[in-house]
Design an enzyme around this catalytic site. Structure first.
Site, PDB file in Angstrom:
ATOM      1  CB  SER A 118      -0.928   0.017   1.217  1.00 42.75           C
ATOM      2  OG  SER A 118      -1.871  -1.024   1.156  1.00 42.75           O
ATOM      3  CD  GLU A 234      -3.636 -10.217   2.923  1.00 41.69           C
ATOM      4  OE1 GLU A 234      -3.301  -9.361   3.758  1.00 41.69           O
ATOM      5  OE2 GLU A 234      -3.947  -9.932   1.753  1.00 41.69           O
ATOM      6  CD  GLU A 361     -15.948   1.041   0.167  1.00 31.86           C
ATOM      7  OE1 GLU A 361     -16.774   1.611   0.912  1.00 31.86           O
ATOM      8  OE2 GLU A 361     -14.896   0.517   0.598  1.00 31.86           O
TER       9      GLU A 361
END
Length: 380
Positions: A118, A234, A361
């Site tokens: 990220s 994950e 989302e």
């Protein structure tokens, strides 16, 4: 496909439970605990290729170990990222040299890893990463910023998704590089203070940090495929262990509701029953997913389920506590920040559950586009 435990699995469960009862430390150095696990052969379960792991057990026994570890109250694993994310990725995409160099130290608990995915402008939208890696002889020079990097302050290595293709965009021109963290002046780790008062995550700044050419996983420009493969790992076996922790939290909330009398409120009682039922459904869904054929949307469905569930539990916890959930200890002073109690921490930390690890989302977009075949969302 049915997913069940055999008598042999239950014998393995008894062995794991007995070992944990004898060895789980009351407190202490988490890094040394990783080495204890590695020495006893509990790290790298199921790595069947090349003898890199400790025990070549099947999927059911990996689940058994994960569940018993969670039940034991053992320390949170600081080797999780290397063992459960990077290691299976190297087994699937790494070179022989990469496997030989990195898998044994992970299995032994000697090297810890963090994940450089990220960025401030590319959180759940991973294809938007801007961190760049420029080839310089037999190495790459990496410049950019990563954020929400768990364990970066403790890690020896970081696997970094960076843009190696000049002028590339989206999922093109990306590579996954293995980067040593011990590079003073080239890597700066800054803890992020959360509203819980703790710092579980970090910002990481790369200023010309080096990564060797032979430490690109899958080859230059193949980073998107490798990164997506890693994300698939994950939400595997560790999901079931996570649910054991959820069950313990739910048990504490139920006990508090009974003790305070909040369970007499029909709304609270209905909420407790719903939380219990939904947790059972999540377990059955996880077992079905592990025992069946590959399902593109399964990881996203699982993330949507547990994120919302855990947030609801945090809200229920403060409702059970009543007005007392909003205040700190009586001896608190402004000069000494107080520790949150378990229910306060649960409520505040769970607010992030629908954001980190891929926001709700993004998960819905994955399901819509990759599973249901709906038109892609416009970019730009």
């Amino acid at each position: 496909m049915e997913f069940g435990f055999t008598s042999g699995d239950e014998e393995f469960r008894a062995q794991a439970r007995e070992w944990l009862a004898e060895h789980v430390p009351a407190a202490g150095n988490r890094r040394e605990w990783e080495r204890t696990l590695g020495k006893a052969g509990w790290t790298g379960l199921g790595w069947s290729e090349g003898g890199y792991g400790n025990r070549p057990v099947g999927l059911t026994r990996q689940v058994v170990w994960a569940e018993e570890y969670a039940r034991s109250g053992a320390p949170a694993r600081c080797g999780h990222i290397g063992e459960n994310l990077l290691a299976p990725t190297l087994l699937a995409h790494g070179s022989t040299e990469q496997k030989s160099r990195f898998l044994p130290p992970i299995a032994a608990g000697d090297e810890l890893w963090c994940q450089g995915y990220s960025e401030p402008g590319a959180g759940s939208d991973l294809a938007g990463v801007r961190t760049a890696a420029v080839r310089d002889g037999d190495a790459y020079r990496i410049s950019g910023q990563k954020i929400w990097t768990s364990l970066a302050h403790e890690a020896d290595w970081c696997f970094v998704l960076a843009r190696t293709g000049a002028g590339s965009a989206r999922h093109h021109g990306l590579s996954l590089l293995l980067v040593p963290m011990d590079q003073p002046g080239r890597i700066d780790v800054r803890p992020i203070r959360q509203m819980t008062g703790t710092s579980d995550f970090n910002e990481v700044f790369f200023d010309g940090a080096h990564a060797r050419v032979e430490h690109v996983v899958g080859g230059e420009g193949d980073g998107w495929r490798v990164a997506m493969s890693l994300l698939g790992f994950e939400r595997g076996v560790s999901t079931l262990a996570q649910q054991i922790g959820f069950a313990a939290e739910l048990g504490r909330v139920v006990a508090a509701a009974v003790e305070t009398g909040a369970a007499e409120d029909p709304v609270v009682r209905e909420g407790l029953v719903r939380q219990w039922a939904e947790l059972r459904v999540m377990r059955w869904n996880a077992l079905r997913t592990l025992g069946g054929p590959a399902d593109t949307g399964a990881p996203s469905v699982a993330k949507l389920l547990w994120g919302r569930w855990h947030q609801s539990l945090g809200e229920l916890a403060v409702r059970v506590r009543g007005a007392g959930a909003a205040v700190g200890p009586a001896d608190w002073t402004p000069a000494a920040p107080y520790e949150l109690d378990p229910f306060q921490h649960l409520f505040l930390f769970s607010r992030a559950d629908t954001v980190y690890g891929g926001s709700d989302e993004i998960q819905r977009t994955i399901i819509a586009e990759r599973v249901l075949g709906l038109p892609r969302e416009p970019k730009g």
